[in-house]
Design a protein around this motif. Structure first.
Motif, short mmCIF file in Angstrom:
data_model
loop_
_atom_site.label_atom_id
_atom_site.label_comp_id
_atom_site.label_asym_id
_atom_site.label_seq_id
_atom_site.Cartn_x
_atom_site.Cartn_y
_atom_site.Cartn_z
N ASN A 222 0.77 -1.24 0.00
CA ASN A 222 0.00 0.00 0.00
C ASN A 222 0.80 1.29 0.00
OD1 ASN A 222 -2.70 -0.46 -0.25
ND2 ASN A 222 -2.87 -1.17 1.86
N VAL A 223 1.68 1.42 -0.96
CA VAL A 223 2.43 2.67 -1.06
C VAL A 223 1.59 3.62 -1.92
CG1 VAL A 223 4.71 3.65 -1.46
CG2 VAL A 223 4.48 1.19 -1.07
N ASN A 224 1.50 4.91 -1.49
CA ASN A 224 0.47 5.72 -2.14
C ASN A 224 0.96 6.91 -2.95
OD1 ASN A 224 1.27 7.34 -0.13
ND2 ASN A 224 -0.68 7.43 0.95
N SER A 225 2.22 6.86 -3.41
CA SER A 225 2.61 7.83 -4.44
C SER A 225 3.74 7.20 -5.24
CB SER A 225 3.06 9.16 -3.84
OG SER A 225 4.41 9.08 -3.39
N VAL A 226 3.91 7.69 -6.48
CA VAL A 226 4.95 7.14 -7.35
C VAL A 226 6.32 7.35 -6.71
CG1 VAL A 226 6.05 7.33 -9.61
CG2 VAL A 226 3.55 7.49 -9.42
N ARG A 227 6.51 8.55 -6.15
CA ARG A 227 7.80 8.86 -5.54
C ARG A 227 8.10 7.91 -4.38
NH1 ARG A 227 9.55 13.02 -2.06
NH2 ARG A 227 7.36 13.45 -1.64
N TYR A 228 7.09 7.65 -3.55
CA TYR A 228 7.30 6.74 -2.42
C TYR A 228 7.58 5.32 -2.89
CZ TYR A 228 5.85 10.17 1.11
OH TYR A 228 5.78 11.25 1.94
N VAL A 229 6.92 4.88 -3.94
CA VAL A 229 7.18 3.53 -4.46
C VAL A 229 8.66 3.43 -4.85
CG1 VAL A 229 6.73 1.90 -6.34
CG2 VAL A 229 4.82 3.10 -5.27
N MET A 230 9.15 4.46 -5.55
CA MET A 230 10.53 4.43 -6.00
C MET A 230 11.50 4.44 -4.81
SD MET A 230 10.07 6.97 -9.29
CE MET A 230 11.81 7.07 -9.68
N GLN A 231 11.20 5.29 -3.83
CA GLN A 231 12.06 5.34 -2.63
C GLN A 231 12.03 4.01 -1.89
OE1 GLN A 231 10.76 8.58 -0.15
NE2 GLN A 231 11.45 10.15 -1.58
N ALA A 232 10.82 3.47 -1.72
CA ALA A 232 10.67 2.23 -0.95
C ALA A 232 11.45 1.09 -1.60
CB ALA A 232 9.19 1.86 -0.84
N ILE A 233 11.40 1.02 -2.93
CA ILE A 233 12.11 -0.06 -3.64
C ILE A 233 13.61 0.04 -3.41
CG2 ILE A 233 12.77 -0.90 -5.94
CD1 ILE A 233 9.87 -0.19 -6.82
N GLU A 234 14.14 1.24 -3.55
CA GLU A 234 15.59 1.39 -3.40
C GLU A 234 16.02 1.05 -1.96
OE1 GLU A 234 17.44 4.78 -5.12
OE2 GLU A 234 19.38 4.24 -4.24
N ILE A 235 15.28 1.56 -1.00
CA ILE A 235 15.62 1.32 0.40
C ILE A 235 15.54 -0.17 0.73
CG2 ILE A 235 14.73 1.66 2.75
CD1 ILE A 235 14.10 4.60 1.79
N GLU A 236 14.48 -0.83 0.24
CA GLU A 236 14.29 -2.25 0.51
C GLU A 236 15.39 -3.08 -0.17
OE1 GLU A 236 12.70 -4.01 2.48
OE2 GLU A 236 12.86 -6.02 1.60
N ALA A 237 15.76 -2.72 -1.39
CA ALA A 237 16.79 -3.48 -2.10
C ALA A 237 18.13 -3.35 -1.36
CB ALA A 237 16.92 -2.98 -3.54
N ARG A 238 18.44 -2.13 -0.89
CA ARG A 238 19.69 -1.95 -0.15
C ARG A 238 19.69 -2.75 1.15
NH1 ARG A 238 22.93 1.50 -2.58
NH2 ARG A 238 22.00 3.01 -4.01
N ARG A 239 18.52 -2.81 1.80
CA ARG A 239 18.41 -3.60 3.03
C ARG A 239 18.72 -5.07 2.74
NH1 ARG A 239 15.07 -7.08 5.80
NH2 ARG A 239 13.72 -7.30 3.99
#
Ligand code: ADP
Ligand code: MG
Length: 483
Positions: A222-239
């Motif tokens: 449930n990510v609710n903006s395009v910008r947040y989706v992009m941020q979330a993906i990068e942060i999760e991949a780095r984790r």
């Protein structure tokens, strides 16, 4: 995009699940209204509240919207599909199950082209699209010790659109969401409004060394903006990279993105299909579509962004990038075509729309449908440039006045006396005066300082309040100064 880890490069693998709220006056299985922002529990039928004995009745409009969307995504339409019960217990789900589609969705495999920054496109596979009901909403902020439930959303029709794990960077995921949103809006099957929750995204992310097989994924809900989706993906991949490089392993789980802390957090361990005890809903027959109806919907599809972009590149000689910007919203594309139609230089029209008009709209935070300058008025301004009534420089001033007053260009040029001076007599007189008043500069120029030429042009333009035809000024000045 690759992540540079301690042990080398890592590739990100992304698949997106998008929940798109169907544009429909009433819900998927009831006649209750779907308007956004209504007072809590004012749009709830007995079916949506799961009163005993209430039976669902399929809404034909929602079915047609799903077919239309499937066709817009170039997908197979399944003429027989089945509604299943997905069982789980949650306060916002009064029936104890959600009606969804599982093994036999209404739409099968399709594809979507994403536009990359260099103007190229890449195809992303669509796995499926199915229809399902939305749940209600728990409200935790109404009372310090109680949770309330709003069932307005309960039963609203959603299309779940699932992509293949074909994306390889946050940028590609962003491009996918923007393109999907654009197509849904062209089709008028979903308004794509992420702020109001009518488009929500779950991002599935895993990492791997290039060439290896897919790693274990986590799903960020449930990510609710395009910008947040992009941020979330990068942060999760780095984790995940850090975890694996430190000897750990990724557990398949559902996570939440916290944009304030810039992290994803575990929400629950991954639930599997068998946890939901899926079975066909005994209250609903299989959904059987008439192939003729599907054909009719296909024949009535509007021109979609990809086709429109190609046409703009071909017919108006625009760069793929500019064409892509213009076709992102249907109303923008229509505006542009009104301005550019029949024009010798459609590229100039595109520049005016993209640079000048979008600049103003951005600054004033306006939608193109609320533009202070109508397409016909902007076309009028370009006409005045094309027939040399005004220069491009004066046109910018006229445009500013158009923005402020909403008047048409010809009226402004008339009123303010901005007509371009093309009379050689008047231009020569201005040049002669500048030369006479600046004997020293003329000497320098003739003595071998050709860079001064621009300065002379500036003086003549100033003396004519910017109204002299610049090409003529250049030509006459060169003749008079010599050299
Ligand atoms: P679930 O029911 O578990 O949500 P779905 O098949 O509905 O599974 O959706 C899974 C989503 O995860 C799809 O978008 C798919 O592309 C994506 N996906 C599957 N495997 C991976 C992976 N290894 N890495 C990233 N995404 C993946
Ligand atoms: Mg899923």
């Amino acid at each position: 995009m690759m992540i540079e880890g301690r042990t080398g490069k890592w590739e990100i693998v992304i698949g997106l699940e998008v929940h798109a709220q169907v544009i429909s006056k009433s819900k998927l299985f009831s006649g209750a209204a779907t308007d956004f922002g209504a007072a809590p529990n004012t749009q709830v039928s007995f079916v949506d509240a799961a009163f005993p004995g209430m039976l669902p009745v399929i809404n034909k409009v929602c079915v047609e919207q799903a077919i239309k969307t499937g066709l817009g995504l170039g997908a197979e339409i399944n003429t027989v599909s089945v509604f299943d019960r997905k069982n789980y217990f949650y306060p916002d789900l009064p029936a104890g199950y959600q009606i969804s589609q599982y093994t036999r969705p209404i739409v099968g495999k399709g594809k979507l082209l994403i536009d990359l920054p260099d103007g190229a496109s890449r195809e992303i596979g669509i796995t499926r699209l199915h229809l399902e009901q939305d749940a209600g909403k728990s409200m935790h902020d109404q009372n310090p010790s109680k949770t309330y439930v709003d069932l307005n959303r309960s039963g609203v029709a959603l299309m779940e659109i699932v992509s293949e794990p074909d994306m390889r960077s946050p940028e590609e995921a962003g491009a996918y969401l923007r393109k999907l949103r654009s197509i849904l809006r062209y089709l008028e099957t979903c308004d794509g409004n992420m702020d109001e929750g009518s488009m929500r995204c779950d991002a599935n992310v895993s990492v791997r060394k290039p060439g290896e097989k897919f790693g274990t994924r986590c799903e960020i809900k449930n990510v609710n903006s395009v910008r947040y989706v992009m941020q979330a993906i990068e942060i999760e991949a780095r984790r995940q990279v850090e975890l694996i490089e430190n000897g750990g392993k990724v557990d398949q789980e559902t996570r939440l993105f916290d944009p304030n802390k810039g992290e994803t957090r575990p929400m629950r361990s991954k639930e599997h299909a068998h946890d939901y005890r899926y079975f066909p809903d005994p209250d609903l027959l299989p959904l059987v579509l008439d192939p003729k109806r599907v054909e009719a919907i296909k024949a009535a599809l509007p021109e979609l962004p990809d086709a429109k972009r190609e046409r703009f590149v071909r017919d108006y000689k625009l760069s793929p990038y500019d064409a892509g910007v213009l076709v992102a919203e249907r109303e923008q594309a229509e505006y542009f075509e009104t301005v550019a139609k029949g024009r010798k230089d459609p590229k100039l029209a595109a520049n005016w729309v993209i640079v000048e008009l979008f600049g103003v709209l951005n600054k004033q935070n306006l939608d193109i449908t609320k533009s202070p300058v109508s397409a016909r008025n902007l076309a009028g301004l370009l006409d005045l440039m094309e027939d040399n009534t005004i220069s491009g420089r004066i046109a910018k001033d006229v445009f500013q006045i158009m923005v402020e007053t909403g008047k048409d260009a010809a009226a402004i040029v008339q009123e303010k006396g901005l007509r371009q001076v093309t009379d050689t007599g008047a231009i020569d007189a201005a040049i002669d005066k500048v030369i006479a008043d600046n004997a020293a500069k003329v000497g320098e120029y003739r003595g071998g300082k050709p860079t001064l030429f621009g300065w002379f042009v500036g003086q003549v333009m100033k003396a004519t309040q910017g109204k002299a035809n610049p090409a003529m000024v250049n030509e006459r000045l060169k003749a008079k100064l010599g050299g």
